[in-house]
Design a protein around this motif. Sequence first.
Motif, PDB file in Angstrom:
ATOM      1  N   LEU A 211      -1.981  32.052 -16.400  1.00 42.93           N
ATOM      2  CA  LEU A 211      -1.463  30.787 -15.888  1.00 42.93           C
ATOM      3  C   LEU A 211      -0.130  30.506 -16.558  1.00 42.93           C
ATOM      4  O   LEU A 211      -0.019  30.612 -17.785  1.00 42.93           O
ATOM      5  CB  LEU A 211      -2.459  29.668 -16.196  1.00 42.93           C
ATOM      6  CG  LEU A 211      -2.250  28.305 -15.550  1.00 42.93           C
ATOM      7  CD1 LEU A 211      -2.274  28.412 -14.038  1.00 42.93           C
ATOM      8  CD2 LEU A 211      -3.337  27.344 -16.028  1.00 42.93           C
TER       9      LEU A 211
ATOM     10  N   GLN B 271       2.570  27.428 -16.727  1.00 41.95           N
ATOM     11  CA  GLN B 271       2.699  26.021 -16.391  1.00 41.95           C
ATOM     12  C   GLN B 271       3.929  25.425 -17.074  1.00 41.95           C
ATOM     13  O   GLN B 271       4.242  25.782 -18.212  1.00 41.95           O
ATOM     14  CB  GLN B 271       1.463  25.256 -16.875  1.00 41.95           C
ATOM     15  CG  GLN B 271       0.165  25.571 -16.132  1.00 41.95           C
ATOM     16  CD  GLN B 271       0.125  24.922 -14.773  1.00 41.95           C
ATOM     17  OE1 GLN B 271       0.370  25.596 -13.778  1.00 41.95           O
ATOM     18  NE2 GLN B 271      -0.202  23.646 -14.739  1.00 41.95           N
TER      19      GLN B 271
ATOM     20  N   LEU C 142      -3.410  20.460 -17.067  1.00 44.80           N
ATOM     21  CA  LEU C 142      -4.105  21.738 -17.200  1.00 44.80           C
ATOM     22  C   LEU C 142      -5.585  21.548 -16.916  1.00 44.80           C
ATOM     23  O   LEU C 142      -6.179  20.533 -17.314  1.00 44.80           O
ATOM     24  CB  LEU C 142      -3.956  22.284 -18.617  1.00 44.80           C
ATOM     25  CG  LEU C 142      -4.783  23.533 -18.957  1.00 44.80           C
ATOM     26  CD1 LEU C 142      -4.209  24.763 -18.275  1.00 44.80           C
ATOM     27  CD2 LEU C 142      -4.865  23.739 -20.465  1.00 44.80           C
TER      28      LEU C 142
ATOM     29  N   LEU D 189      -8.808  24.394 -17.082  1.00 44.52           N
ATOM     30  CA  LEU D 189      -9.412  25.725 -17.151  1.00 44.52           C
ATOM     31  C   LEU D 189     -10.921  25.563 -17.026  1.00 44.52           C
ATOM     32  O   LEU D 189     -11.500  24.690 -17.667  1.00 44.52           O
ATOM     33  CB  LEU D 189      -9.082  26.407 -18.475  1.00 44.52           C
ATOM     34  CG  LEU D 189      -7.615  26.600 -18.821  1.00 44.52           C
ATOM     35  CD1 LEU D 189      -7.495  27.324 -20.160  1.00 44.52           C
ATOM     36  CD2 LEU D 189      -6.891  27.356 -17.739  1.00 44.52           C
TER      37      LEU D 189
ATOM     38  N   SER E  94       0.591  27.039 -25.535  1.00 44.71           N
ATOM     39  CA  SER E  94       0.538  28.435 -25.080  1.00 44.71           C
ATOM     40  C   SER E  94      -0.409  29.241 -25.958  1.00 44.71           C
ATOM     41  O   SER E  94      -0.468  29.040 -27.170  1.00 44.71           O
ATOM     42  CB  SER E  94       1.935  29.057 -25.135  1.00 44.71           C
ATOM     43  OG  SER E  94       2.801  28.448 -24.209  1.00 44.71           O
TER      44      SER E  94
ATOM     45  N   THR F 269      -8.237  33.314 -20.651  1.00 44.94           N
ATOM     46  CA  THR F 269      -7.115  32.846 -19.829  1.00 44.94           C
ATOM     47  C   THR F 269      -5.868  32.852 -20.694  1.00 44.94           C
ATOM     48  O   THR F 269      -5.846  32.210 -21.748  1.00 44.94           O
ATOM     49  CB  THR F 269      -7.344  31.420 -19.303  1.00 44.94           C
ATOM     50  OG1 THR F 269      -8.468  31.407 -18.425  1.00 44.94           O
ATOM     51  CG2 THR F 269      -6.109  30.922 -18.559  1.00 44.94           C
TER      52      THR F 269
ATOM     53  N   LEU G  14      -2.459  31.469 -21.171  1.00 41.16           N
ATOM     54  CA  LEU G  14      -1.663  30.327 -20.744  1.00 41.16           C
ATOM     55  C   LEU G  14      -0.281  30.410 -21.365  1.00 41.16           C
ATOM     56  O   LEU G  14      -0.144  30.529 -22.591  1.00 41.16           O
ATOM     57  CB  LEU G  14      -2.335  29.018 -21.161  1.00 41.16           C
ATOM     58  CG  LEU G  14      -1.517  27.746 -20.964  1.00 41.16           C
ATOM     59  CD1 LEU G  14      -1.283  27.478 -19.481  1.00 41.16           C
ATOM     60  CD2 LEU G  14      -2.197  26.558 -21.625  1.00 41.16           C
TER      61      LEU G  14
END
Lengths: 114, 115
Positions: free
Chosen positions: A11, A13, A19, A21, A86, A109, A111
Amino acid sequence: SQTIHQWPATLVQPVGSPLSLECTVEGTSNPNLYWYRQAAGRGLQLLFYSVGIGQISSEVPQNLSASRPQDRQFILSSKKLLLSDSGFYLCAWSVKGPTNTEAFFGQGTRLTVV
Amino acid sequence: AQSVAQPEDQVNVAEGNPLTVKCTYSVSGNPYLFWYVQYPNRGLQFLLKYITGDNLVKGSYGFEAEFNKSQTSFHLKKPSALVSDSALYFCAVRELNTGGFKTIFGAGTRLFVKA
């Protein structure tokens, strides 16, 4: 058998965006659920854990929140992302009861906040 | 509070040689210890655990770990390394004073197995 699903896998962003998840577990009931963050491919930091629906414990103050609306669903959220959010986010579950049970992890994930 | 330490950031070993990844722990009471492995961009996979009983614990993919109470260590070992063993390895301890549902991870040790 039990499985854990975590999405999305990656992802990107912008700063200031929200956000969400999601993590779901199949094949078990009433698990303990966890969100971890891993920075730079190294150690894991426990962010949140939950022992039941609506029961969330936060380990560190931060820009994130977690919710457990259903027994096997765990959601990590933010209203406004920061660059420092992040990282690689991992959901995990474990069986309740005996304290010696291992944790089972989702695929994570990644990010990136830009 | 419980803690684990992995003193080596990286371990290099040649394929076919034995490997050891070190872990020391600090707990109050009996330790519940775990090893996990992580491949790039993936979640952690459970390898083995020590709860009680034999000090030598056997796990997945030919790995084993030796629990040493006097040295408070739980080193991961494999008699003959494979290139495919190259990954990030985590030692972990279960924190008991909060109901047993928090697992504390070490910083990780990156294993490189050279062909």
